[in-house]
Design an enzyme around this catalytic site. Structure first.
Site, PDB file in Angstrom:
ATOM      1  N   ILE A  62       0.708  -0.879  -0.163  1.00 19.03           N
ATOM      2  CA  ILE A  62       0.057  -0.309  -0.034  1.00 19.03           C
ATOM      3  C   ILE A  62       1.111   1.487   0.165  1.00 19.03           C
ATOM      4  O   ILE A  62       0.373   2.979  -0.742  1.00 19.03           O
ATOM      5  CB  ILE A  62      -1.064   0.357   1.334  1.00 19.03           C
ATOM      6  CG1 ILE A  62      -1.568   0.818   0.748  1.00 19.03           C
ATOM      7  CG2 ILE A  62       0.115   0.232   2.631  1.00 19.03           C
ATOM      8  CD1 ILE A  62      -3.435   0.867   2.251  1.00 19.03           C
ATOM      9  N   LYS A  63       1.868   0.935   0.825  1.00 19.33           N
ATOM     10  CA  LYS A  63       2.109   2.433   0.342  1.00 19.33           C
ATOM     11  C   LYS A  63       2.974   2.973  -0.824  1.00 19.33           C
ATOM     12  O   LYS A  63       4.069   3.868  -0.986  1.00 19.33           O
ATOM     13  CB  LYS A  63       4.087   2.222   1.217  1.00 19.33           C
ATOM     14  CG  LYS A  63       3.794   1.397   2.790  1.00 19.33           C
ATOM     15  CD  LYS A  63       3.017   2.613   3.780  1.00 19.33           C
ATOM     16  CE  LYS A  63       3.077   2.368   4.951  1.00 19.33           C
ATOM     17  NZ  LYS A  63       2.269   4.245   6.065  1.00 19.33           N
TER      18      LYS A  63
END
Length: 359
Positions: A62-63
């Site tokens: 997700i980063k």
């Protein structure tokens, strides 16, 4: 602020990753991840539980969204020029996302990280060409904290930025303009609850802010691991306590309210504390029943989604995020010896211990 990142996202077709539109390189491939229906857990609870498959981002977590959003924001504001250096203090995944973005855009990447992180993450950062500085894990108040060291390093360089993922609200904005809209579209606007853990606060604040604006009925909750102060902060109505304890999860939990989280923390519907025992058990349950090979923070989020669904009642629709895969942690999560050294050997369900094959 209608940033370059927003325009890039808007140009893509929202929805599932199976669309047939070509994208522009690594940055264009970030986002538009599937929303996975977790069938077994949904049937057990009588609710509909979904996980946003953020492990399908091109950098694996997700980063990637924050990495793209922060770098594009810096470019738009003229804070970095071609050939510059991107510096960050990170527990791993943001650094990995930034290393990918830097390779794609021709920047040098320098990462300061706590020396408690998995060797898989450190090795991957090095393979991606990042200059990695593992430093002692000390509290944020300590001047030797990895974030402060990253900031000081960047200040000494020309044409360099410290991306400041914890307090740079371009992080939350990236989720406000991408993750939030995707979730609302994929649920057809019908979502009773959203919950996830937080490290920087970017995902929870950005998604939460968007969902509450567009779907006021949606409850937004925070999930918190041991060793973090945020559960007690939210449940006590805003009292910060001294941080104590620790968790085997990486990159989540916090000892303070970051600028990103501060955007939304007063609008949270509540918070849940999730033990490491529950997270480890769910790592194995998800592998066995859903075929999903996920890290501990993803498992924690799913435990929290189940508990929130139980609070909201049968028929509720709850979404969380599946942050990354287990391959970055497999030498720990699937090692009986390592789990036993952390007092978590008994957390693996008896029938699922066949998956703990690493010793």
């Amino acid at each position: 602020m209608l940033s370059v990142f927003r325009r890039a996202i808007v140009q893509q077709t929202r929805g599932f990753a199976t669309n047939n539109i070509a994208v522009d390189g690594f940055t264009g491939a970030v986002g538009n991840t599937p929303l996975i229906y977790l069938k077994t857990l949904s049937e057990q609870t009588g609710s509909k539980i979904y996980g946003k498959a953020e492990f399908q981002n091109p950098g694996g977590s997700i980063k990637d969204r924050a990495a793209v959003g922060i770098v594009l924001d810096a470019e738009e504001k003229g804070r970095i020029k071609p050939g510059g250096t991107v510096v960050e203090g990170t527990a791993g995944n943001t650094g990995i996302g930034l290393a990918h973005v830097c390779r794609a855009k021709g920047y040098k990447c320098v990462i300061f990280m706590p020396n408690t992180q998995s060797q898989e993450k450190i090795d991957l950062l090095s393979m991606l060409g990042a200059e990695v500085h593992p430093v002692p894990a000390v509290p944020y108040e300590n001047p030797l904290n990895y974030n402060h060291q990253a900031k000081e390093y960047a200040e000494k360089l020309e044409n360099a930025i410290w991306t400041n993922q914890f307090d740079n609200t371009a992080n939350a904005y990236a989720h406000y303009i991408s993750t939030g809209p995707e979730i609302l579209e994929q649920t057809k606007g019908d979502i009773d609850g959203f919950i996830c853990s937080t490290g920087t606060g970017g995902t929870l604040a950005g998604v939460g802010k968007y969902l509450k604006e567009k779907s006021p009925k949606t409850q937004v909750w925070l999930a918190d691991p041991p060793g973090s102060v945020l559960y007690k902060y939210v449940s006590s109505g805003g009292k910060l306590i001294e941080r104590g304890g620790s968790s085997i999860t990486e990159g989540i939990g916090q000892g303070r309210v970051t600028n990103n989280l501060g955007i939304f923390i007063n609008d949270l519907s509540g918070a849940l504390h999730i033990s490491d025992e529950k997270s480890i058990s769910m790592v194995y349950q998800l592998l066995d029943s859903e075929g999903l090979y996920l890290g501990a923070s993803s498992a924690l989020n799913v435990v929290a989604a189940v508990e929130l669904a139980q609070k909201l009642g049968k028929g509720s629709k709850v979404v969380t995020v599946l942050c990354d895969g287990a391959y970055r942690y497999q030498s720990r999560l699937f090692s009986k010896k390592w789990l036993e050294s952390k007092g978590l050997g008994d957390a693996i369900p008896e029938s699922l211990r066949k998956y703990a094959v690493l010793d």
